[in-house]
Design an enzyme around this catalytic site. Structure first.
Site, PDB file in Angstrom:
ATOM      1  N   GLY A  40       1.012  -1.179   0.030  1.00  0.00           N
ATOM      2  CA  GLY A  40       0.029  -0.137  -0.008  1.00  0.00           C
ATOM      3  C   GLY A  40       0.924   1.230  -0.017  1.00  0.00           C
ATOM      4  O   GLY A  40       1.752   1.324   0.583  1.00  0.00           O
ATOM      5  N   HIS A 266     -20.520   8.303   7.016  1.00  0.00           N
ATOM      6  CA  HIS A 266     -20.507  10.000   6.823  1.00  0.00           C
ATOM      7  C   HIS A 266     -21.467  10.782   6.510  1.00  0.00           C
ATOM      8  O   HIS A 266     -22.407  10.320   5.658  1.00  0.00           O
ATOM      9  CB  HIS A 266     -19.203  10.351   5.856  1.00  0.00           C
ATOM     10  CG  HIS A 266     -18.698  11.626   5.980  1.00  0.00           C
ATOM     11  ND1 HIS A 266     -19.568  12.525   5.645  1.00  0.00           N
ATOM     12  CD2 HIS A 266     -17.340  11.969   6.252  1.00  0.00           C
ATOM     13  CE1 HIS A 266     -18.866  13.783   5.736  1.00  0.00           C
ATOM     14  NE2 HIS A 266     -17.690  13.474   6.441  1.00  0.00           N
ATOM     15  N   SER A 284     -17.138  17.377   1.691  1.00  0.00           N
ATOM     16  CA  SER A 284     -16.508  17.340   3.005  1.00  0.00           C
ATOM     17  C   SER A 284     -17.118  17.952   4.034  1.00  0.00           C
ATOM     18  O   SER A 284     -17.974  18.810   4.074  1.00  0.00           O
ATOM     19  CB  SER A 284     -15.228  18.482   2.579  1.00  0.00           C
ATOM     20  OG  SER A 284     -14.534  18.641   3.779  1.00  0.00           O
ATOM     21  N   ARG A 337     -19.568  12.719  13.311  1.00  0.00           N
ATOM     22  CA  ARG A 337     -20.162  12.434  12.253  1.00  0.00           C
ATOM     23  C   ARG A 337     -21.359  11.304  12.518  1.00  0.00           C
ATOM     24  O   ARG A 337     -22.601  11.170  11.789  1.00  0.00           O
ATOM     25  CB  ARG A 337     -19.048  11.474  11.502  1.00  0.00           C
ATOM     26  CG  ARG A 337     -18.095  12.605  10.944  1.00  0.00           C
ATOM     27  CD  ARG A 337     -17.359  11.782   9.898  1.00  0.00           C
ATOM     28  NE  ARG A 337     -16.480  12.860   9.307  1.00  0.00           N
ATOM     29  CZ  ARG A 337     -15.353  12.594   8.743  1.00  0.00           C
ATOM     30  NH1 ARG A 337     -14.721  11.527   8.482  1.00  0.00           N
ATOM     31  NH2 ARG A 337     -14.618  13.721   8.206  1.00  0.00           N
ATOM     32  N   HIS A 408     -18.074   5.513   5.121  1.00  0.00           N
ATOM     33  CA  HIS A 408     -16.688   6.221   4.612  1.00  0.00           C
ATOM     34  C   HIS A 408     -15.579   5.750   4.972  1.00  0.00           C
ATOM     35  O   HIS A 408     -14.573   5.688   4.616  1.00  0.00           O
ATOM     36  CB  HIS A 408     -17.386   7.632   5.194  1.00  0.00           C
ATOM     37  CG  HIS A 408     -16.099   8.756   5.008  1.00  0.00           C
ATOM     38  ND1 HIS A 408     -15.548   9.002   3.600  1.00  0.00           N
ATOM     39  CD2 HIS A 408     -15.334   9.476   5.761  1.00  0.00           C
ATOM     40  CE1 HIS A 408     -14.646   9.618   3.767  1.00  0.00           C
ATOM     41  NE2 HIS A 408     -14.252  10.071   4.858  1.00  0.00           N
TER      42      HIS A 408
END
Lengths: 644, 261
Positions: A40, A266, A284, A337, A408
């Protein structure tokens, strides 16, 4: 098995410094004798690869993308938290620590979170030195904004594309080490298994996504920085390729998987528009600094709006319900959130949702545009507004955005100790791939912070401690474990290719996502979870008897890649359900309908569930074994979270 | 499910798609029909529909690069009806929506065409040349740790903003695909400008531009055509001004640097 989190002794504020002194060091001349594999190349992987190579280790970095710069960290929008207190508004390392622990609903380790807050300040210094163009004030100093779950402005940002700029910074540092020959980069290479030799992680098996070739790679240690597993739900804000395969393969080789049911939904995403939908797009959280969330105050008004009988502008101010401001006056639109998402769902469940499907609420910028002008708003959020307009065909400067919660981020992940080492010696997990710092809910602008903290400032110290205790003799792929792992991977690929059924990988993936969202999404209950478990088992059997693929495995075959990932999601999904079923409490993103306060907030059970659930693989189709790491809170008092 | 435009009618389209087994075989255009395409679909979702159909029929789906589908990762790279990322200005292929097309349209879809971007398969190309250019100098040579406090380096807001604008390049390669010379000047200059504008980048500005330009030439990208199609087709609006900055940096470096290469 007793899980040893290896948290250092001593006062909270001194643990990391003491630990850094106590860990063993590898002599500079010996570092070049050690190989480290990093899987990664997002924030956590690229930062670790660059930092370890700078120290002198030989790094092999793997990504399934065509370039390290494409990792999904690039899509992070809003910002990165750091306890710099540049705003003189009362921030401190302790406050960032406290906000993060509280935001996570008291299900994270104190010591890890404190360390995260400590190194947050170094991250900003590092990134600025790399040339990351953060937003600045006219005096030339760095600008900040606010994010959910905090009452200070500690979020550093680069317009609406902070993740891009931070990743390009880490990518540039990585590229420099590639040029020096200290990092060997393997692009379009997907890790399909972990190789364990005598109980220690010693390598990986990969598939070259262009040629289909299965390859063996050996090293003294392996770091997984492979991100989260939100794509279990099919629809999420994750990129299409994001998957759990590397982490899941490691899990099946002995790495425990912690808190898999802790997923973050989210609150501000663009709503689903049709069955063809391939992914969801985040708007956002920073938009909640200036946007106001509302729905019509009455069901009747909402219904007329949905039918197109009235327009948004026809709804008078007194007929609007700014429900977050009403219910949480202290934090208003900037509640964490999980709270914002649950409230949006509640409004829609009450029949007050908007948009054609009724599964949306408004995020309205009319007030701020009136106050500061459209130009000011464009300066701050221009790219987000453009993105919204492109996707929906609507102009958010003229009418409110429609938003709805979407999957999310995953707080759960591979269990790691304080050193970020998994239950397999020599195997580390960093960034979203591990479970360590966010408890049951992650605060906004903390994912970037954690990915870079792990990669730049934690793993370079802790991996040295392990390597110092490993003989510096070369590792090779000669051990039979490599051949065995390769044969397993090969057999699995062949099996996928030869089922010859009728349904596509996406077909199965969508079916899985539907089950997960319905029964293990924003609200869960015991009955639904039991039902979902049976459904997933059934779906998994169908997958292995009715999958359809074409082409061969000896070439680029994107459907084959996808099938392998879906196969692993079908197993991980069931573990998420087991974990959600086991946790008889509500906390953060895990909301069990049976456990809520009279006001509908998450009701924790600290007496019975103040632990990390670390699941141990116990053979194919066998129930996994639950191991518990008790969480000890010595510095903060566990309270019912309140943002009112 | 209702989208933003519930009255929009589904479309039937003819696709002319470049198919190529791998970089060593010849490719050709193949025609496909897709039906009931919603105007709210993204272009890539329309290709998903095609690929699901092909797979169900036992045929091989079309390989194409994509990932974030929010216009930021730079993976998607389709040449649509003769234009990089299609007809909508300032938009990546993944953010292009089918409402920009009409029922009955024929759409031609090709990969980026450049000797420096060999085809992997169908519409997927190899852009690793971009990585090698960054490796040649697209960084500030500092190690992790030991950096000064972030606010010890004040940077005027307009300079920081200009550096940011240059830094938003997503390395998709549309600039190369749109240039008749397959020049990578816009891509290279975006990174050179970002780091030349910022005080942190000044120390290495001369060697950086020399090394990056040398690598760019080595990869087989052409010279700047001075036409500006790169900037016109750039999905994120990287300005042509960056090429001017890079030329100035390069001339300055060549005239004054100690770099003997």
């Amino acid at each position: 098995m007793i899980l040893d989190s290896k948290i250092p002794e001593g006062p909270l504020a001194e643990k990391w410094d003491k630990h850094k002194f106590n860990v063993k060091l590898v002599n500079p001349a010996n570092k070049r004798k050690y190989d480290v594999i990093i899987v990664g190349t997002g924030l956590a992987g690229a930062s670790a690869a660059a930092s370890l190579a700078e120290l002198g280790y030989n790094v092999k970095a793997f990504t399934y993308h065509d370039s390290p710069r494409r990792a999904h960290s690039i899509a992070a929008q809003g910002g990165i938290n750091a306890a710099k207190n540049y705003q003189n508004d009362g921030d401190s390392v302790y406050r960032l620590f406290y906000d993060t622990i509280k935001g996570g609903d008291y299900r994270a380790r104190e010591a890890n979170v404190y360390r995260l807050a400590q190194v947050s300040v170094n991250i900003i210094d590092q990134c600025v030195a790399q040339g990351v163009p953060f937003a600045r004030e006219y005096g030339g100093l760095l600008a900040n904004r606010s994010f959910g779950g905090a009452q200070v402005s500690r979020t550093f940002y680069a317009r609406g594309q902070t993740g891009q700029q931070l990743l390009l910074g880490a990518y540039s540092a990585l590229s420099r080490q590639v040029a020096y020959g200290k990092v060997k980069l393997y692009t379009r290479s997907e890790m399909l298994d972990l190789v364990v030799v005598d109980g220690q992680a010693r390598g990986i098996i990969t598939r070259n996504l262009i040629t289909g070739e299965i390859e063996q790679h050996a090293a003294h240690a392996v770091v997984l920085a492979t991100g989260g597993y939100g794509n279990v739900f099919y629809l999420s804000t994750n990129a299409k390729y994001c998957n759990a395969t590397a982490a899941w393969r490691a899990h099946k080789k002995g790495a425990f998987f912690a808190n898999p049911c802790f997923t973050q939904i989210h609150p501000t995403c663009i709503p689903v528009s049709g069955d063809y939908q391939s992914k969801l797009t985040l708007m956002s959280e920073s938009l909640r600094n200036d946007g106001r969330v509302w729905v019509p105050a009455s069901k009747e008004t909402a219904e007329r709006l949905r039918k197109g009988e009235i327009r948004v502008s026809d709804i008078k101010e007194e007929d609007r319900d700014y429900f977050l401001e009403r219910k949480y006056p202290a934090f208003g639109n900037l509640v964490p959130r999980d709270v914002a998402s649950r409230n949006a769902k509640q409004m829609c469940d009450e029949g007050r949702g908007v948009g054609g499907s009724g599964l949306a609420v408004f995020l309205d910028f009319a007030d701020v545009i009136k106050r500061n002008g459209a130009e000011w708003v464009s300066q701050k959020y221009g790219n987000l507004f453009d993105m919204y307009a492109k996707i929906t065909g609507e102009n958010p400067y003229e009418q409110p955005m429609r938003i709805y919660p979407a999957v999310h981020y995953t707080m759960g992940g591979l269990w790691v100790d304080y050193n970020l080492q998994t239950t397999i010696p020599g195997l580390y997990a960093t960034g979203e791939c591990n479970f360590s710092d966010h408890g049951a809910n992650r605060l906004g602008a903390s994912a970037l912070m954690q990915g870079l903290a792990d990669g730049y400032f934690v793993i370079p110290y802790t991996i040295g401690d392990y390597l110092a205790q490993t003989a510096p003799k070369p590792v090779t792929t000669e051990h039979p474990a490599f051949k065995e792992a390769e044969a397993e991977v090969h057999a699995r690929v062949q099996k996928l290719m030869s089922i010859n059924g009728t349904r596509t990988p996406a077909d199965f993936h969508k079916a899985l996502g539907h089950i997960m969202w319905e029964y293990c999404g924003m609200a869960r209950n015991a009955e639904g979870l039991q039902h979902a478990k049976a459904e997933i088992q059934k779906l998994r059997r169908e997958f292995w008897s009715d999958l359809k693929l074409t082409g061969t495995d000896q070439e680029m075959n994107q459907m084959l890649e996808s099938a392998g990932r879906v196969a692993d999601f079908l197993e991980l999904g069931e573990l998420m359900i087991d974990d959600a079923y086991n946790r008889n409490e509500s906390c953060g993103g895990h909301f069990r309908e049976e456990y809520q306060t009279p006001e509908g907030e998450a009701l924790r059970d600290d007496e019975n569930f103040t632990y990390v659930a670390a699941w141990q693989f116990n053979g194919e189709n066998q129930p996994e074994i639950l191991n518990k790491e008790e969480l000890r809170f010595e510095n903060v008092k566990l309270t019912q979270r309140s943002y009112k | 499910m209702a989208g933003s435009n519930p009255n929009a009618k589904p479309m039937n389209l003819t696709l002319k798609v470049w198919r190529q087994r791998n970089r060593n075989t010849a490719g050709s255009i193949v025609d496909y029909q897709v039906k009931d395409i919603s105007p709210d679909m993204s272009f890539l979702e329309m290709l998903d529909v095609l690929n699901e159909d092909l797979l169900r029929q036992g045929e091989e789906p079309v390989a194409f690069d994509h990932d974030c589908r929010e216009g930021i990762c730079g993976s998607c790279n389709l040449f649509i009806n003769g234009r990089a990322h299609g007809p909508e200005a300032g938009t990546t292929t993944c953010q292009l929506h089918m409402r920009k097309f009409s029922d009955g349209d024929t759409i031609t879809i090709e990969p980026w065409r450049s000797a420096a971007f060999p085809v992997n398969k169908d519409l997927s190309v190899d852009r690793s040349a971009f990585d090698r250019i960054i490796q040649a100098g697209g960084y500030i040579s500092i190690n992790t740790g030991g950096t000064p406090d972030a606010n010890e380096i004040p940077i005027p807001k307009d300079i920081a903003d200009r550096a940011f604008e240059a830094a938003t390049c997503i390395a998709c390669g549309a600039c190369v695909a749109s240039c008749k010379n397959s020049s990578a000047m816009l891509f290279v200059s975006a990174k050179v400008s970002q780091l030349a504008l910022l005080p942190q980048g000044h120390v290495e500005r001369k060697t950086r531009v020399e090394n990056m330009v040398a690598q760019m030439d080595k990869e087989g990208f052409g010279a700047c055509s001075n036409i500006g199609s790169c900037a016109a087709e750039c999905p994120v609006g990287i300005s042509l001004e960056n090429i001017a900055i890079m030329n100035r940096e390069y001339i300055n470096a060549k005239a004054t640097s100690n770099n003997l290469a």
